[in-house]
Motif scaffolding. Structure first.
Motif: not given
Length: 907
Positions: A226-238, A303-315
């Protein structure tokens, strides 16, 4: 937004790029094309778009509009990125946008880019559709990106599915080969390692780029496990951001809270970053951010709204709140309100007061959408109770005025749970009417209109305005007048409501007393002749034109409606443009301008489709069906009648009931099927109507009743013909409609046709027909005039006056030939032959070999219009006119406008 070159670049999409290049080549050749790029968030739509546009810029100028999550709150904000627009309604804005595109095209081929259409405000989506649909033989390539969740945004689906005009591109997963190429800037992947990474991300472009930026080469190169990185974009971005210095993290969190690209200095102030340039450098290395440098400083964003949403959701909530407060302080009073709302703990009545005050300022400059958004925020932060409920209902009313009906409908559950009030009833009644539930709408609107609750006078007035129109369209004239007069008695009535109240009042008089009384009533408010009516009263002019039609004054109706259309083309509000074109088409059918009637009916239908209006779709198809039937184009007539039936909404308005009946009878009459013509009116005049208690509406021109009497005479049922003739006469007198020409002609025809008619009867019949012809005016329908000459000719020949009778038949023959009324022309030709006269070879119009659009262009050119005037008349570009006119010349073997006019006038 341009960014720093990153290690993970663009790969694959060769087939997609080739299809975009093919669409571009078609556009360069003068065939406008739409490329619809569709895919889920993060699939790579923007990357494909940017690569394609970059490869096309040598041949095309580029005009670009980009929507974001805030765009929906600002009407026409996206459309105005493409061209200057002054209109406030979607149709008017679309036509102005088309003019802007025409001007840009004068400098060369053009690419129109609309990114993230799904986020655009509804008026912008409709306006852009209005313009793009009218691009034909133009060097314009339109590229749209959108998500697939709701592809039918404001009618785009029809254009998107038109294979002749649109190239749909679905941005799917990247392939394993693409993964290997994408990773080449970071490491070399084996096929097995690439397959593992592809499997882990399902080929999702953004996920792939994020992992390639976040993982070490040795982690990526492994082919098992398994890849060690989390599967969710939010966790990966965080996880990626957690590796950065504290100031870089703070800058990233500030950008997530601000929610849009912003100047670096402002983002630094919100995040408390002392060295913003260094922090930005670290952010750009992640590939998650982009920036551009302009004259006023650096602008940075995700660079993409999904990335912004991922960071905002983790706040965490507390830090998010503090950052929102910091953003409110940094962005200023107006821009900071949204952040103050996001930072609220529970309720804040003081903030609600500020939001309401700002909403009033927005409302004062006609920014209804922005005002609605502020009031919705106010309702959320206000202490629960009547004030919060009032903010909610005010917001929904503003959404109605702004044309955001879908958004208003979404808020219905919240409105239903608010406290009872006239405002609540008004909103629910409007929603019910839009949904087609007229009974529920009437109950709610009546509750609001009749309320005397203090503080709700404006809502009661608006409810009366809407109630008047609803009642009038159901044929309940006296009740409609009462409601309209209540509204008009309100001191300081806003112009918009005053016009609507007068319309409701005029419609009420139409349904109570008939067309002439309604015209007289409305003329007390609008006494000017059509050319002198000011632009801001164009809606009343359209109403007067429509009512003139119902008063059996088609020439007067045409004058009003032509003037109204000219005002709208010059910049007047376009809300009633569809009605103006449709009603003008109806009037022109009666006056004999059939080519122009066809043009206006088609235009009305196009506008109805653009705006997703259904109220006039039935009538527009009916006009086209009648014209096709009168010309003997039976397949087209049957198809248009079918389309009318498919779009009908039974029981909603009388107009939708009457028009298909009249159309069905008109086609039957053209076929010579008089029994079918009578059956068409059975629901209104026959046994079925008697049993159901159906009463003939006062708001009808009665022109159609001539067909009923004629059908009975042709079928030999003379007693029924006499009965219907007396009912016809009585109905005309009751409404004050001058139909003396028609009534005299029918009386003469019936008198001569009855079995056992004497010589005296025949002489009296001839006298009645001559009297009718002598009384003809410009308001007498063209077919009525022709029939009078035909009937008189037949009767004169039967009485021995062959020469005079033939002259009358030849008048009918010539006029029918000019109209192109093939079936009726054939019957008159047969009568001439039976009388021993040569009718001549029927002329075939040289335009009969042309397409619909070519016919429209040719007809307007023959009338002396320039290409620019033709383009304005048809709401297309000059290039489209040039293309169609070139086809006309080629098909007819002509070389100039003069030759075209000469050919038309020689037939």
């Amino acid at each position: 937004m341009a960014g720093q070159p990153d290690a993970v670049g663009f790969v694959g999409r060769d087939e997609e790029l080739a299809r975009i290049h093919a669409a571009a080549a078609a556009a360069l050749s003068g065939q406008a094309r739409l490329v619809w790029i569709e895919g889920p968030a993060g699939a790579g739509k923007t990357a494909l778009l940017d690569r394609a546009v970059g490869e096309l810029t040598d041949a095309f100028a580029v005009v670009r509009a980009e929507a974001d999550e805030l765009s929906a709150e600002f009407p026409l904000s996206v459309a105005r990125q493409l061209s200057p627009i002054e209109a406030s309604d979607a149709l008017g804005a679309g036509l102005q946008l088309l003019e802007g595109i025409v001007e840009l095209q004068r400098q060369g081929p053009l690419v129109l880019v609309v990114e993230d259409l799904h986020w655009a405000d509804a008026p912008s989506r409709e306006a852009i559709l209005v313009a793009v649909r009218r691009l034909g033989q133009d060097q314009v390539l339109t590229i749209v990106t959108s998500r697939p969740e709701n592809p039918d945004v404001d009618g785009w689906e029809r254009l998107r599915l038109d294979a002749r005009r649109c190239e749909p591109i679905r941005v799917g997963p990247l392939t394993v080969t693409d993964v290997i190429e994408l990773a080449s800037g970071v490491t070399t992947l084996s096929t097995a390692a690439a397959e593992r990474l592809h499997r882990h991300t399902a080929g999702h472009a953004l996920y792939l780029r994020t992992l390639l930026s976040e993982l070490r080469p040795d982690q990526l190169a492994a082919s098992e496990g398994e890849l060690p990185a989390p599967r969710s974009l939010a966790a990966t971005t965080a996880a990626r951001l957690a590796e950065l210095p504290v100031e870089a993290q703070s800058l990233a969190l500030a950008l997530a809270v601000i929610g849009r690209p912003v100047k670096l200095a402002i983002a630094a102030r919100v995040g408390g970053v002392e060295q913003p340039t260094a922090a930005l450098e670290h952010l750009l290395e992640t590939g998650l951010f982009a920036w551009r440098h302009g004259d006023t400083g650096s602008v940075v964003g995700f660079a993409h709204p999904l990335l912004r949403a991922a960071v905002y959701a983790d706040l965490p909530p507390l830090r998010r709140q503090r950052l929102h407060l910091a953003a409110a302080a940094a962005l200023g009073a107006a821009d900071g309100l949204a952040h103050r709302v996001a930072a609220v703990d529970g309720v804040d009545d003081a903030l609600a007061d500020e939001l309401v005050a700002e909403a009033e300022r927005e409302r004062s400059v006609d920014a209804a959408g922005s005002a609605a958004r502020l009031l919705l925020w106010a309702s959320g932060v206000r202490s629960p109770g009547p004030a919060a409920d009032r903010h909610l209902t005010d917001a929904v009313r503003l959404l109605f005025h702004d044309g955001q009906l879908a958004r208003a409908a979404e808020l219905r559950p919240e409105v239903e749970t608010s406290g009872p009030s006239p405002a609540r009833s008004l909103v629910l009644g409007t929603l019910d009417w839009e949904a087609g539930d007229t009974a529920a709408a009437e109950a709610e609107l009546r509750a609001a209109a009749e309320s005397t609750a203090p503080g709700f006078a404006a809502e009661a007035t608006e409810a009366n305005v809407l109630l008047a129109r609803l009642l009038a369209l159901q044929g309940r004239g006296p009740e409609a007048i009462v409601a309209a007069e209540r509204a008009l008695s309100t001191p300081g009535l806003p112009t918009r409501l005053e016009h609507l109240a007068w319309l409701g009042s005029a419609l009420g008089v139409l349904m109570r007393d008939g067309g002439p009384a309604s015209v007289a009533h409305l003329s007390t408010r609008l006494p000017q002749p059509a050319p002198e009516v000011p632009a801001d009263e164009v809606d009343l002019l359209v109403a007067r034109g429509a009512i003139n039609y119902f008063a059996a004054r088609p020439a007067a109706a045409s004058a009003d409606l032509r003037a109204a259309i000219a005002l709208i083309r010059a910049g007047a509000p376009a809300a009633e443009l569809h009605r103006a074109h449709y009603q003008l088409a109806q009037s022109l059918v009666l006056t004999g301008d059939w080519d122009e009637a066809t043009i206006h009916a088609r235009t009305a239908l196009e506008i109805v489709q653009d705006q997703r209006l259904v109220s006039l779709r039935v009538q527009a198809h009916c006009v086209l069906a009648s014209l096709a039937g009168l010309r003997g184009q039976w397949t087209e007539a049957d198809e248009q009648l079918r389309l009318a039936a498919d779009g009908a909404a039974p029981g909603r308005v009388l107009e939708a009931l009457m028009t298909p009946m009249i159309t069905r009878a008109t086609i039957a009459r053209a076929r010579g099927d008089w029994a079918e013509a009578l059956r068409a009116f059975e629901p209104l005049l026959g046994v079925a109507a008697t049993r159901s208690g159906v009463r003939l509406p006062m708001g009808t021109s009665l022109e159609w009743w001539s067909m009923v009497v004629s059908a009975a005479i042709e079928l030999g049922d003379f007693d029924e013909a006499a009965r219907q003739l007396e009912l016809f006469d009585r109905a005309a007198a009751e409404r004050g409609i001058d139909l003396s020409v028609q009534l005299l002609g029918l009386r003469g025809r019936l008198l001569a046709a009855r079995p056992g008619a004497t010589l005296t009867d025949a002489e009296n019949a001839i006298g009645l027909l001559r009297q009718a012809i002598a009384q003809e005016t410009q308001e007498t329908p063209v077919l009525t005039r022709i029939e009078l000459h035909r009937w008189l000719g037949r009767l004169l020949i039967a009485r021995g006056g062959r020469r005079e009778g033939l002259d009358e038949l030849r008048v009918a023959h010539r006029r029918l030939s000019e109209l192109g009324a093939g079936p009726e022309l054939a019957r008159v030709s047969a009568e001439l032959e039976a009388a021993g006269a040569d009718p001549g070879v029927p002329t075939v119009s040289p335009l009969s070999a042309l397409t619909e659009r070519e016919t429209d262009v040719a007809a307007l050119v023959i009338r002396g219009m320039t290409n620019r005037e033709v383009a304005g008349e048809l709401y297309v570009t000059e290039k489209a006119v040039e293309y169609h006119l070139g086809n006309v010349y080629a098909k007819l073997g002509l070389h100039s406008r003069r030759e075209l006019r000469a050919l038309a006038h020689s037939t």
